[in-house]
Design an enzyme around this catalytic site. Structure first.
Site, PDB file in Angstrom:
ATOM      1  CE  LYS A 114      -1.944   2.736   3.034  1.00 19.48           C
ATOM      2  NZ  LYS A 114      -2.078   3.884   2.401  1.00 19.48           N
ATOM      3  CD  GLU A 149      10.701  13.248  11.265  1.00 18.01           C
ATOM      4  OE1 GLU A 149      11.482  12.898  10.584  1.00 18.01           O
ATOM      5  OE2 GLU A 149       9.768  12.651  11.816  1.00 18.01           O
ATOM      6  CB  CYS A 176      13.521   9.191   7.512  1.00 25.46           C
ATOM      7  SG  CYS A 176      11.819   8.672   6.790  1.00 25.46           S
ATOM      8  CD  GLU A 181      13.749   4.582   7.890  1.00 32.09           C
ATOM      9  OE1 GLU A 181      13.117   5.697   7.425  1.00 32.09           O
ATOM     10  OE2 GLU A 181      14.396   3.996   7.158  1.00 32.09           O
TER      11      GLU A 181
END
Length: 536
Positions: free
Chosen positions: A200, A405, A307, A273
């Site tokens: 997906k 973040e 990331c 992750e």
């Protein structure tokens, strides 16, 4: 514009009076050829447009829970036959994929840029990384998957071996920020290990993922082996977790927590992750100009939507002023834009939501006393979601961008007085994904690196050295995730270790009417002898 209008991916101008990139969208027949691969019976579609001027890209069919179930039925049927093929056959398909990626790189790069808005040079790196991944696993297939002989209980008498058995069907939920790399890089080792995949991809970059799946077909993988579904994460993603034998997810820590709980309920494994607030340390003996160049790439590649990109820069007192001058100068020299042009250094953010987050973090920091050394503003004149590369100084713990973040082109600079202080501050917070250390002394840099709580640490590089070293595992510590991609761990996560031991001649039990007490004495003597012989 003439070169882009000749591209077979691209349709004609929506508005003939404006011959600009924004006026062009993807050719409808091209989109239809890709979206046919989605398992969808809902009749619903999702309209997508490009960060490049809002150009229309097409309508993507949406899947429902019943479609997810059907995708798993198809995948399980294909997986049974695929698991019976030889490792060499599977590896050969990966090598064909490697060449297809390089042969079709222009088409792939065009589509990545149209969907994500990133700079063309960043899109090329996706092609390169995926080709490296395919080649690495193809060339090391036997090393990772062959049956291994291990020491038996008794030399000669006990033969023990470990087989790598595929999990079955792996569910992969991939993000938008690296739509080509993340669409396939986790699935490549899953396929090599004998699994099928139900994927997906994120709704914002579905077409790139579909083109990647099409290349798998062209490389010779069975068409049913890689299934694609589309739709809202809570509905479709949840259905995948409910059906899969293993889950691989890349995305936010909050969503990762939810998936981990769902996997725990089913007693299936997962690799996650998740978020990061990655630090770079510039030590007192660093080459200032090399560190500044690395910081520009480490902070602003893909407009900071990476990331492993840097959001915190800790710089030694001794070089702080010189580093800041060099870093600001290099940042101000960057070319910005939202286009297919190779000359763009930094492209667009992907969406209004991402732009809003970045702008909010900067505005909050400035309102509370941070200083903007360069950047700090949206650039709608260049593209609807372009934001200037931004360097902040004086960021404090009460500011939103201090610990959260940002996932955009914003970095905070901090002085440090000692390396112990720098390491302590780098380890502050809940994340531990990636870090970087700049120094002229490689041994010293590696020593500092080992003290940083991060899954990957690069010395004299921001992230590329570890990310491009396919034999090195990559993943996060603490709230940055669990599990690893790349290397042996990146493929073994998709297998079950099955131990088979064959006992020869004598049983592991008393023989010839021997009493349990006598057997214990014989066993003790044997154990002492094996220890003297240095046996494991």
């Amino acid at each position: 514009m003439s070169e882009q209008s000749a591209n077979p991916l691209i349709g004609g101008p929506a508005d003939p009076e404006h011959d600009s990139t924004a006026a062009y969208g993807l050719d409808r027949s091209y989109v239809a050829s890709l979206t046919r691969r989605i398992v969808s019976t809902t009749g619903e579609t999702h309209a997508v447009s490009s960060p490049i001027g809002g150009a229309p890209l097409g309508h993507v069919p949406q899947s429902g829970p019943a479609d997810v179930t059907e995708a798993f039925v198809r995948a399980r049927h294909a997986q049974a036959g695929w698991a019976a093929t030889s490792i060499d056959e599977r590896a050969a398909a990966l090598l064909r994929l490697h060449d297809l990626l390089l042969d079709r790189q222009d088409e792939l790069i065009d589509l990545v840029v149209w969907e994500s808005g990133k700079a063309r040079k960043d899109a090329y790196l996706e092609v390169a990384h995926l080709a490296l991944t395919a080649r690495y696993y193809a060339r090391t297939a036997h090393e990772h998957l062959d049956t291994q002989r291990v020491g038996g209980m008794f030399p000669v008498l006990t033969r023990a071996e470990v087989h790598r058995v595929p999990k079955g069907v792996v569910g992969i939920i991939s993000p938008w920020n690296y739509p080509l790399t993340m669409a396939l890089c986790d699935g490549i080792p899953a396929l090599l290990a004998g699994n099928a995949v139900v994927s997906k991809p994120d709704a914002q970059t579905m077409l790139t993922a579909l083109l990647a799946a099409q290349l798998l077909d062209e490389a010779g993988f069975p068409p049913e082996l890689w299934q694609v579904v589309a739709g809202p994460g809570p509905e479709v993603g949840g259905a995948i977790v409910a059906e899969a034998d293993y889950i691989c997810f890349t995305g936010s820590t909050a969503t990762g927590r939810t998936i981990a709980k769902q996997c725990a309920e089913r007693l299936i494994g997962c690799s996650l992750e998740l978020g990061g607030k990655n630090p770079m340390l510039v030590l007192r003996d660093a080459d200032v100009h090399r560190a500044a160049e690395g910081a520009v790439r480490g902070v602003f590649s893909n407009a900071g939507q990476l990331c492993v990109s840097m959001e915190r820069l800790f710089v030694a007192d001794q070089v702080y002023d010189r580093f800041v001058d060099a870093f600001v100068s290099r940042t101000q020299a960057m070319t910005l834009g939202a286009s297919q042009d190779w000359s763009v250094d930094m492209g667009s953010l992907i969406s209004q939501a991402q732009l809003d987050t970045v702008a909010r973090h900067v505005e909050d920091a400035v309102a509370k006393g941070a200083r903007v050394l360069t950047g700090g503003k949206a650039r709608p004149d260049l593209g609807p979601f372009v934001f200037e590369p931004t360097i902040l100084e004086g960021v404090s713990a009460d500011m939103e961008c201090f610990g959260k973040e940002t996932f955009g082109p914003v970095v905070a600079l901090y002085r440090f007085h000692s390396e112990d202080e720098a390491v302590e501050r780098a380890n502050d917070g809940a994340y531990g994904l990636n870090a970087s250390v700049y120094t002229r002394d490689g041994a010293r840099g590696r020593a500092v690196a080992r003290r940083i709580k991060a899954g990957t640490v690069n010395v004299n590089e921001a992230y590329g050295a570890t990310f491009g070293s396919l034999g090195a595992p990559m993943g996060g510590m603490r709230e940055s995730g669990m599990g690893r991609r790349q290397g042996a761990e990146g493929i073994h996560r998709y297998t079950e270790a099955q131990s088979v031991a064959t006992q020869r001649l004598v049983p592991i039990a008393p023989m010839l009417g021997m009493s349990e007490e006598t057997n214990a004495k014989v066993m003790t003597a044997a154990l002492r002898l094996l220890n003297k012989l240095g046996r494991a």
